[in-house]
Scaffold this motif. Structure first.
Motif, PDB file in Angstrom:
ATOM      1  N   ASP A  95       0.828  -1.204   0.000  1.00 21.42           N
ATOM      2  CA  ASP A  95       0.000   0.000   0.000  1.00 21.42           C
ATOM      3  C   ASP A  95       0.863   1.255   0.000  1.00 21.42           C
ATOM      4  N   LEU A  96       1.945   1.225   0.777  1.00 26.73           N
ATOM      5  CA  LEU A  96       2.845   2.369   0.819  1.00 26.73           C
ATOM      6  C   LEU A  96       3.571   2.550  -0.506  1.00 26.73           C
ATOM      7  N   THR A  97       3.965   1.435  -1.100  1.00 28.26           N
ATOM      8  CA  THR A  97       4.705   1.491  -2.356  1.00 28.26           C
ATOM      9  C   THR A  97       3.912   2.234  -3.423  1.00 28.26           C
ATOM     10  N   ALA A  98       2.613   2.021  -3.430  1.00 28.09           N
ATOM     11  CA  ALA A  98       1.765   2.696  -4.416  1.00 28.09           C
ATOM     12  C   ALA A  98       1.786   4.212  -4.247  1.00 28.09           C
ATOM     13  N   THR A  99       2.135   4.685  -3.052  1.00 28.36           N
ATOM     14  CA  THR A  99       2.185   6.134  -2.802  1.00 28.36           C
ATOM     15  C   THR A  99       3.581   6.710  -3.032  1.00 28.36           C
ATOM     16  N   TRP A 100       4.573   5.854  -3.267  1.00 24.95           N
ATOM     17  CA  TRP A 100       5.954   6.296  -3.425  1.00 24.95           C
ATOM     18  C   TRP A 100       6.386   6.408  -4.878  1.00 24.95           C
ATOM     19  N   ARG A 101       5.458   6.338  -5.786  1.00 27.11           N
ATOM     20  CA  ARG A 101       5.800   6.412  -7.200  1.00 27.11           C
ATOM     21  C   ARG A 101       6.340   7.791  -7.564  1.00 27.11           C
ATOM     22  N   GLY A 102       7.083   7.831  -8.656  1.00 23.29           N
ATOM     23  CA  GLY A 102       7.537   9.115  -9.181  1.00 23.29           C
ATOM     24  C   GLY A 102       8.852   9.603  -8.639  1.00 23.29           C
ATOM     25  N   GLN A 103       9.569   8.755  -7.877  1.00 23.34           N
ATOM     26  CA  GLN A 103      10.862   9.142  -7.337  1.00 23.34           C
ATOM     27  C   GLN A 103      11.810   7.953  -7.415  1.00 23.34           C
ATOM     28  N   PRO A 104      13.118   8.201  -7.464  1.00 30.11           N
ATOM     29  CA  PRO A 104      14.058   7.084  -7.400  1.00 30.11           C
ATOM     30  C   PRO A 104      14.064   6.493  -5.985  1.00 30.11           C
ATOM     31  N   LEU A 105      13.588   5.285  -5.876  1.00 28.63           N
ATOM     32  CA  LEU A 105      13.411   4.649  -4.566  1.00 28.63           C
ATOM     33  C   LEU A 105      13.687   3.161  -4.684  1.00 28.63           C
ATOM     34  N   ALA A 106      14.336   2.595  -3.677  1.00 24.47           N
ATOM     35  CA  ALA A 106      14.625   1.162  -3.663  1.00 24.47           C
ATOM     36  C   ALA A 106      14.238   0.565  -2.320  1.00 24.47           C
ATOM     37  N   LEU A 107      13.542  -0.553  -2.387  1.00 24.76           N
ATOM     38  CA  LEU A 107      13.302  -1.394  -1.220  1.00 24.76           C
ATOM     39  C   LEU A 107      14.367  -2.481  -1.241  1.00 24.76           C
ATOM     40  N   MET A 108      15.211  -2.493  -0.222  1.00 23.10           N
ATOM     41  CA  MET A 108      16.373  -3.384  -0.204  1.00 23.10           C
ATOM     42  C   MET A 108      16.321  -4.256   1.033  1.00 23.10           C
ATOM     43  N   GLY A 109      16.492  -5.565   0.838  1.00 22.79           N
ATOM     44  CA  GLY A 109      16.543  -6.375   2.036  1.00 22.79           C
ATOM     45  C   GLY A 109      16.200  -7.827   1.857  1.00 22.79           C
ATOM     46  N   ASP A 110      15.969  -8.444   3.008  1.00 20.88           N
ATOM     47  CA  ASP A 110      15.593  -9.849   3.100  1.00 20.88           C
ATOM     48  C   ASP A 110      14.074  -9.914   3.116  1.00 20.88           C
ATOM     49  N   PHE A 111      13.501 -10.367   2.007  1.00 23.36           N
ATOM     50  CA  PHE A 111      12.048 -10.422   1.876  1.00 23.36           C
ATOM     51  C   PHE A 111      11.461 -11.745   2.367  1.00 23.36           C
ATOM     52  N   ASN A 112      12.298 -12.727   2.650  1.00 24.58           N
ATOM     53  CA  ASN A 112      11.835 -14.031   3.132  1.00 24.58           C
ATOM     54  C   ASN A 112      10.761 -14.636   2.221  1.00 24.58           C
ATOM     55  N   ILE A 113      10.915 -14.396   0.921  1.00 26.09           N
ATOM     56  CA  ILE A 113      10.033 -14.981  -0.087  1.00 26.09           C
ATOM     57  C   ILE A 113      10.899 -15.378  -1.286  1.00 26.09           C
ATOM     58  N   ALA A 114      10.667 -16.570  -1.802  1.00 23.68           N
ATOM     59  CA  ALA A 114      11.257 -17.004  -3.063  1.00 23.68           C
ATOM     60  C   ALA A 114      10.140 -16.937  -4.101  1.00 23.68           C
ATOM     61  N   PRO A 115      10.062 -15.861  -4.879  1.00 22.70           N
ATOM     62  CA  PRO A 115       8.883 -15.645  -5.727  1.00 22.70           C
ATOM     63  C   PRO A 115       8.733 -16.613  -6.893  1.00 22.70           C
ATOM     64  N   LEU A 116       9.817 -17.245  -7.329  1.00 23.75           N
ATOM     65  CA  LEU A 116       9.756 -18.190  -8.439  1.00 23.75           C
ATOM     66  C   LEU A 116      10.285 -19.552  -8.006  1.00 23.75           C
ATOM     67  N   ASP A 117       9.825 -20.604  -8.662  1.00 26.35           N
ATOM     68  CA  ASP A 117      10.306 -21.947  -8.325  1.00 26.35           C
ATOM     69  C   ASP A 117      11.816 -22.052  -8.464  1.00 26.35           C
ATOM     70  N   GLU A 118      12.371 -21.347  -9.438  1.00 27.89           N
ATOM     71  CA  GLU A 118      13.815 -21.398  -9.650  1.00 27.89           C
ATOM     72  C   GLU A 118      14.596 -20.705  -8.536  1.00 27.89           C
ATOM     73  N   ASP A 119      13.902 -20.040  -7.638  1.00 25.19           N
ATOM     74  CA  ASP A 119      14.569 -19.335  -6.540  1.00 25.19           C
ATOM     75  C   ASP A 119      14.860 -20.233  -5.344  1.00 25.19           C
TER      76      ASP A 119
END
Length: 270
Positions: A136-160
């Motif tokens: 929800d926050l990410t949707a409000t942060w558009r329009g600027q150079p921004l990076a979310l960096m870290g340990d997401f504790n998710i492997a989004p693809l099977d190859e991960d």
């Protein structure tokens, strides 16, 4: 400007190793997760001696995030707006899992997403709530150079993961978790590392996972289009998982095509 993220799995246990890596790798800004100490216990002196300012956020021997930068940091924020808490017992506690800072006009967040533990555990619901707030926050942060960096504790693809069959009925690969990760991409973020640097970022200490090559890709740099446009290259420093007393995660590094005040002091490379 070179930025990186690294779940260091106890900064006090690995101070010398982390600082040595920062200097060898010529990193300008490092987002750290799982520092496992209170804010006042962070080993600031060692980082400062190497030329890095540190902003840390930790409550106890668990979790905790920090950002080390040799460039000025502004607008430092601890915790996400509306970040949910977790109640193991008693009232929910907002854990030290997020810190934001702006460096050279780029907004950077160091994030340590909850693990989830088991699909039937209350921590799993907490993880999904945490990710919902982040999306929800990410949707409000558009329009600027921004990076979310870290340990997401998710492997989004099977190859991960090294073998998706091993994870049947487990966290990190469940459809709701993957949908939560996809929601971040749907909100406008781009995985700026995947196409530039294949490979795993985490190998469990158990069962000799590192030696067997049984890893997971769960550490990411997700950027807005404005950030993605600045990316020159990216890498995963896989060999930091080897050697003496390593973290179970390795650094993920991204180079931004962005001049800084430090550039005049660096040697020319021909």
């Amino acid at each position: 400007m070179r930025i990186a993220t690294w779940n260091v799995n106890s900064v006090r246990a690995r101070t010398a190793r982390i600082v040595d890596w920062l200097e060898r790798s010529d990193v300008d800004v490092l987002a750290m997760q799982e520092i496992k100490c209170k804010t006042e216990q962070f080993p600031y002196e060692a980082f400062e001696a190497a030329g890095y300012e540190v902003q840390a956020h930790g409550h106890n021997q668990w979790n905790g995030v920090a950002i080390a930068s040799r460039l000025p940091m502004t607008d430092v924020v601890r915790d996400l707006p509306g970040q949910p808490g977790y109640a193991n017992t008693g009232d929910p506690v907002v854990e030290a899992r997020a810190m934001g800072a702006t460096v050279e006009g780029v907004r950077l967040w160091s994030l340590y997403v909850p693990n989830g533990r088991e699909l039937t555990h209350a921590h799993y619901g907490y993880k999904l709530d945490w990710l919902r707030v982040l999306a929800d926050l990410t949707a409000t942060w558009r329009g600027q150079p921004l990076a979310l960096m870290g340990d997401f504790n998710i492997a989004p693809l099977d190859e991960d993961v090294w073998d998706i069959a091993v994870f049947d009925g487990a966290t990190h690969v469940s459809p709701p978790e993957r949908a939560a990760f996809q929601a971040l991409l749907d909100a406008g973020l781009v995985d700026v590392v995947r196409d530039r640097a294949p490979g795993f970022t985490y190998w469990d200490y158990k069962a000799g996972r590192w030696n067997k090559g049984e890893g997971m890709r769960i550490d990411f740099v997700l950027g807005t289009p404005e950030l993605a446009d600045l990316v020159a290259k990216a890498s995963i420093d896989r060999m930091e998982r080897s050697g003496d007393a390593p973290s179970d995660h390795v650094p993920v590094v991204v180079d931004l095509d962005l001049d800084t005040e430090l550039d005049d002091d660096r040697p020319m490379i021909f």
